[in-house]
Design a protein around this motif. Structure first.
Motif, PDB file in Angstrom:
ATOM      1  N   ASP A 184     -29.684 -46.880  -9.247  1.00 32.56           N
ATOM      2  CA  ASP A 184     -28.820 -46.727  -8.079  1.00 32.56           C
ATOM      3  C   ASP A 184     -28.749 -45.261  -7.637  1.00 32.56           C
ATOM      4  O   ASP A 184     -28.709 -44.958  -6.439  1.00 32.56           O
ATOM      5  CB  ASP A 184     -27.417 -47.251  -8.387  1.00 32.56           C
ATOM      6  CG  ASP A 184     -27.379 -48.772  -8.446  1.00 32.56           C
ATOM      7  OD1 ASP A 184     -28.383 -49.403  -8.078  1.00 32.56           O
ATOM      8  OD2 ASP A 184     -26.340 -49.329  -8.864  1.00 32.56           O
ATOM      9  N   LEU A 185     -28.727 -44.342  -8.592  1.00 33.44           N
ATOM     10  CA  LEU A 185     -28.688 -42.922  -8.249  1.00 33.44           C
ATOM     11  C   LEU A 185     -29.981 -42.490  -7.565  1.00 33.44           C
ATOM     12  O   LEU A 185     -29.963 -41.738  -6.586  1.00 33.44           O
ATOM     13  CB  LEU A 185     -28.461 -42.085  -9.510  1.00 33.44           C
ATOM     14  CG  LEU A 185     -27.033 -42.061 -10.062  1.00 33.44           C
ATOM     15  CD1 LEU A 185     -27.000 -41.457 -11.456  1.00 33.44           C
ATOM     16  CD2 LEU A 185     -26.108 -41.270  -9.128  1.00 33.44           C
ATOM     17  N   LYS A 186     -31.108 -42.969  -8.060  1.00 31.65           N
ATOM     18  CA  LYS A 186     -32.397 -42.593  -7.468  1.00 31.65           C
ATOM     19  C   LYS A 186     -32.526 -43.098  -6.031  1.00 31.65           C
ATOM     20  O   LYS A 186     -33.174 -42.471  -5.200  1.00 31.65           O
ATOM     21  CB  LYS A 186     -33.542 -43.144  -8.325  1.00 31.65           C
ATOM     22  CG  LYS A 186     -33.702 -42.431  -9.660  1.00 31.65           C
ATOM     23  CD  LYS A 186     -34.812 -43.051 -10.498  1.00 31.65           C
ATOM     24  CE  LYS A 186     -34.945 -42.347 -11.836  1.00 31.65           C
ATOM     25  NZ  LYS A 186     -35.995 -42.974 -12.685  1.00 31.65           N
ATOM     26  N   SER A 187     -31.895 -44.233  -5.738  1.00 25.59           N
ATOM     27  CA  SER A 187     -31.953 -44.755  -4.377  1.00 25.59           C
ATOM     28  C   SER A 187     -31.269 -43.804  -3.393  1.00 25.59           C
ATOM     29  O   SER A 187     -31.621 -43.755  -2.212  1.00 25.59           O
ATOM     30  CB  SER A 187     -31.301 -46.140  -4.304  1.00 25.59           C
ATOM     31  OG  SER A 187     -29.895 -46.051  -4.494  1.00 25.59           O
ATOM     32  N   ILE A 188     -30.298 -43.019  -3.887  1.00 25.52           N
ATOM     33  CA  ILE A 188     -29.626 -42.034  -3.028  1.00 25.52           C
ATOM     34  C   ILE A 188     -30.569 -40.871  -2.739  1.00 25.52           C
ATOM     35  O   ILE A 188     -30.780 -40.483  -1.591  1.00 25.52           O
ATOM     36  CB  ILE A 188     -28.343 -41.511  -3.706  1.00 25.52           C
ATOM     37  CG1 ILE A 188     -27.378 -42.661  -3.978  1.00 25.52           C
ATOM     38  CG2 ILE A 188     -27.684 -40.433  -2.851  1.00 25.52           C
ATOM     39  CD1 ILE A 188     -26.187 -42.262  -4.841  1.00 25.52           C
ATOM     40  N   TYR A 189     -31.158 -40.318  -3.790  1.00 27.63           N
ATOM     41  CA  TYR A 189     -32.001 -39.132  -3.635  1.00 27.63           C
ATOM     42  C   TYR A 189     -33.317 -39.438  -2.931  1.00 27.63           C
ATOM     43  O   TYR A 189     -33.947 -38.534  -2.374  1.00 27.63           O
ATOM     44  CB  TYR A 189     -32.272 -38.509  -5.005  1.00 27.63           C
ATOM     45  CG  TYR A 189     -31.013 -38.031  -5.710  1.00 27.63           C
ATOM     46  CD1 TYR A 189     -30.218 -37.055  -5.132  1.00 27.63           C
ATOM     47  CD2 TYR A 189     -30.613 -38.590  -6.922  1.00 27.63           C
ATOM     48  CE1 TYR A 189     -29.054 -36.618  -5.751  1.00 27.63           C
ATOM     49  CE2 TYR A 189     -29.455 -38.152  -7.553  1.00 27.63           C
ATOM     50  CZ  TYR A 189     -28.687 -37.169  -6.973  1.00 27.63           C
ATOM     51  OH  TYR A 189     -27.529 -36.745  -7.587  1.00 27.63           O
ATOM     52  N   ARG A 199     -25.548 -43.714   3.295  1.00 29.33           N
ATOM     53  CA  ARG A 199     -25.227 -45.145   3.133  1.00 29.33           C
ATOM     54  C   ARG A 199     -25.412 -45.566   1.675  1.00 29.33           C
ATOM     55  O   ARG A 199     -24.586 -46.329   1.134  1.00 29.33           O
ATOM     56  CB  ARG A 199     -26.120 -45.986   4.045  1.00 29.33           C
ATOM     57  CG  ARG A 199     -25.788 -45.863   5.538  1.00 29.33           C
ATOM     58  CD  ARG A 199     -26.442 -46.979   6.342  1.00 29.33           C
ATOM     59  NE  ARG A 199     -27.900 -46.922   6.254  1.00 29.33           N
ATOM     60  CZ  ARG A 199     -28.671 -46.232   7.096  1.00 29.33           C
ATOM     61  NH1 ARG A 199     -28.118 -45.540   8.083  1.00 29.33           N
ATOM     62  NH2 ARG A 199     -29.980 -46.235   6.960  1.00 29.33           N
ATOM     63  N   GLN A 200     -26.471 -45.088   1.043  1.00 29.88           N
ATOM     64  CA  GLN A 200     -26.701 -45.418  -0.367  1.00 29.88           C
ATOM     65  C   GLN A 200     -25.587 -44.849  -1.247  1.00 29.88           C
ATOM     66  O   GLN A 200     -25.144 -45.492  -2.201  1.00 29.88           O
ATOM     67  CB  GLN A 200     -28.054 -44.856  -0.809  1.00 29.88           C
ATOM     68  CG  GLN A 200     -29.260 -45.463  -0.126  1.00 29.88           C
ATOM     69  CD  GLN A 200     -29.528 -46.894  -0.579  1.00 29.88           C
ATOM     70  OE1 GLN A 200     -28.844 -47.431  -1.429  1.00 29.88           O
ATOM     71  NE2 GLN A 200     -30.530 -47.524   0.022  1.00 29.88           N
ATOM     72  N   GLN A 206     -18.875 -47.558  -4.057  1.00 29.97           N
ATOM     73  CA  GLN A 206     -18.165 -48.840  -4.050  1.00 29.97           C
ATOM     74  C   GLN A 206     -18.420 -49.621  -5.338  1.00 29.97           C
ATOM     75  O   GLN A 206     -17.518 -50.260  -5.871  1.00 29.97           O
ATOM     76  CB  GLN A 206     -18.606 -49.660  -2.833  1.00 29.97           C
ATOM     77  CG  GLN A 206     -17.819 -50.945  -2.640  1.00 29.97           C
ATOM     78  CD  GLN A 206     -18.238 -51.680  -1.375  1.00 29.97           C
ATOM     79  OE1 GLN A 206     -19.201 -51.306  -0.707  1.00 29.97           O
ATOM     80  NE2 GLN A 206     -17.502 -52.724  -1.030  1.00 29.97           N
ATOM     81  N   ARG A 207     -19.662 -49.525  -5.849  1.00 27.91           N
ATOM     82  CA  ARG A 207     -20.006 -50.273  -7.068  1.00 27.91           C
ATOM     83  C   ARG A 207     -19.523 -49.588  -8.343  1.00 27.91           C
ATOM     84  O   ARG A 207     -19.093 -50.254  -9.291  1.00 27.91           O
ATOM     85  CB  ARG A 207     -21.528 -50.468  -7.137  1.00 27.91           C
ATOM     86  CG  ARG A 207     -22.079 -51.460  -6.148  1.00 27.91           C
ATOM     87  CD  ARG A 207     -23.537 -51.794  -6.448  1.00 27.91           C
ATOM     88  NE  ARG A 207     -24.394 -50.620  -6.357  1.00 27.91           N
ATOM     89  CZ  ARG A 207     -24.969 -50.193  -5.238  1.00 27.91           C
ATOM     90  NH1 ARG A 207     -24.743 -50.841  -4.094  1.00 27.91           N
ATOM     91  NH2 ARG A 207     -25.739 -49.129  -5.236  1.00 27.91           N
ATOM     92  N   PRO A 213     -15.343 -42.964 -11.894  1.00 26.10           N
ATOM     93  CA  PRO A 213     -15.065 -42.143 -10.702  1.00 26.10           C
ATOM     94  C   PRO A 213     -15.609 -40.711 -10.834  1.00 26.10           C
ATOM     95  O   PRO A 213     -15.811 -40.042  -9.819  1.00 26.10           O
ATOM     96  CB  PRO A 213     -13.541 -42.138 -10.610  1.00 26.10           C
ATOM     97  CG  PRO A 213     -13.077 -42.451 -12.009  1.00 26.10           C
ATOM     98  CD  PRO A 213     -14.110 -43.371 -12.591  1.00 26.10           C
ATOM     99  N   SER A 214     -15.860 -40.265 -12.045  1.00 29.02           N
ATOM    100  CA  SER A 214     -16.321 -38.893 -12.257  1.00 29.02           C
ATOM    101  C   SER A 214     -17.710 -38.661 -11.687  1.00 29.02           C
ATOM    102  O   SER A 214     -18.083 -37.544 -11.340  1.00 29.02           O
ATOM    103  CB  SER A 214     -16.331 -38.546 -13.741  1.00 29.02           C
ATOM    104  OG  SER A 214     -15.030 -38.642 -14.287  1.00 29.02           O
ATOM    105  N   ILE A 215     -18.535 -39.728 -11.574  1.00 28.42           N
ATOM    106  CA  ILE A 215     -19.902 -39.573 -11.089  1.00 28.42           C
ATOM    107  C   ILE A 215     -19.914 -39.122  -9.636  1.00 28.42           C
ATOM    108  O   ILE A 215     -20.575 -38.162  -9.265  1.00 28.42           O
ATOM    109  CB  ILE A 215     -20.701 -40.880 -11.231  1.00 28.42           C
ATOM    110  CG1 ILE A 215     -20.788 -41.284 -12.705  1.00 28.42           C
ATOM    111  CG2 ILE A 215     -22.104 -40.708 -10.652  1.00 28.42           C
ATOM    112  CD1 ILE A 215     -21.561 -42.553 -12.927  1.00 28.42           C
ATOM    113  N   SER A 216     -19.172 -39.797  -8.781  1.00 29.06           N
ATOM    114  CA  SER A 216     -19.148 -39.449  -7.371  1.00 29.06           C
ATOM    115  C   SER A 216     -18.566 -38.054  -7.144  1.00 29.06           C
ATOM    116  O   SER A 216     -18.912 -37.357  -6.187  1.00 29.06           O
ATOM    117  CB  SER A 216     -18.336 -40.466  -6.573  1.00 29.06           C
ATOM    118  OG  SER A 216     -18.952 -41.749  -6.645  1.00 29.06           O
ATOM    119  N   ALA A 217     -17.712 -37.618  -8.069  1.00 29.10           N
ATOM    120  CA  ALA A 217     -17.098 -36.292  -7.955  1.00 29.10           C
ATOM    121  C   ALA A 217     -18.127 -35.182  -8.149  1.00 29.10           C
ATOM    122  O   ALA A 217     -17.929 -34.055  -7.708  1.00 29.10           O
ATOM    123  CB  ALA A 217     -15.970 -36.135  -8.965  1.00 29.10           C
TER     124      ALA A 217
END
Length: 218
Positions: A184-189, A199-200, A206-207, A213-217
């Motif tokens: 999922d992280l690679k789909s962002i980059y 959007r990714q 959301q997932r 929550p620390s990841i998005s931070a």
């Protein structure tokens, strides 16, 4: 062997191959004697390896291009023979992307361990070899390295390596879910545009935010 020939073709390459694997002069001497029943003097082995050292020095000090759009700076730990004993040492690697979209190893350096002060020496050496500007420096999360880059190349943008960013994010994820989290992280980059990446990222938050929550931070 042809008349007047002192060494078989390719023999020097075999000596260098053994030397690169960390074998001593005495160990290399025993190898052809055991396999081929050929006696090789330590002096011959030293002459072959010393000749390569001069070539390495010339390569390490060669002039560089004035500009590299992207330079990757990283270090890896390898086992190396030093003063008669094998020990772990850090090998500093600088790889540049040229204006012609090629890839070039700018240099290799060794030290007892990785540190920002040594990276400052590496960057100063690159500048002395006529490298005047770097657009983006891609690095890991080593503390102090952005400051070292800014000292030598103040206009360079420092970008944390995506691989290291993914690894840092996955430190917050349960071991059983890391494979899915990495995908999922690679789909962002790997987004083809800023909008797609956004959007990714929104879908990722959301997932994963309810549990991590620390990841998005980051």
């Amino acid at each position: 062997m042809p008349k007047g020939t002192t060494r078989v073709a390719g023999f020097d390459d075999k000596i260098l191959s053994l030397y690169a694997r960390g074998m001593t002069t005495r160990e290399i001497q025993g190898h052809p004697e055991e396999i081929y029943q050929v006696e090789v003097s330590p002096t011959l082995i030293s002459n072959v390896t010393d000749a390569v050292i001069e070539e390495v020095k010339a390569w390490q000090t060669r002039p560089l291009d004035a500009i590299y759009p992207i330079v990757y700076l990283d270090a890896l730990v390898v086992k190396m023979r030093s003063e008669g004993r094998v020990e772990n040492r850090a090998v500093y690697v600088a790889i540049g992307i040229t204006l012609a979209d090629g890839k070039e190893v700018l240099g290799l350096w060794t030290s007892a361990n990785e540190g920002a002060k040594f990276w400052l020496q590496v960057l100063t050496e690159l500048q002395n070899r006529r490298l005047r500007d770097i657009f983006i420096a891609c690095v890991d999360g080593l503390k102090g390295i952005p400051q070292a880059i800014e000292t030598v190349y103040p206009k360079t943008t420092v970008q944390l390596c995506i691989v290291h960013m993914v690894r840092a994010s996955l430190n917050y994820v349960n071991w059983k879910e890391r494979k899915m989290g990495a995908q999922d992280l690679k789909s962002i980059y790997r987004g083809a545009s800023l909008e797609q990446a956004a959007r990714q990222l929104a879908g990722f938050a959301q997932r994963w935010d309810p549990r991590y929550p620390s990841i998005s931070a980051l």
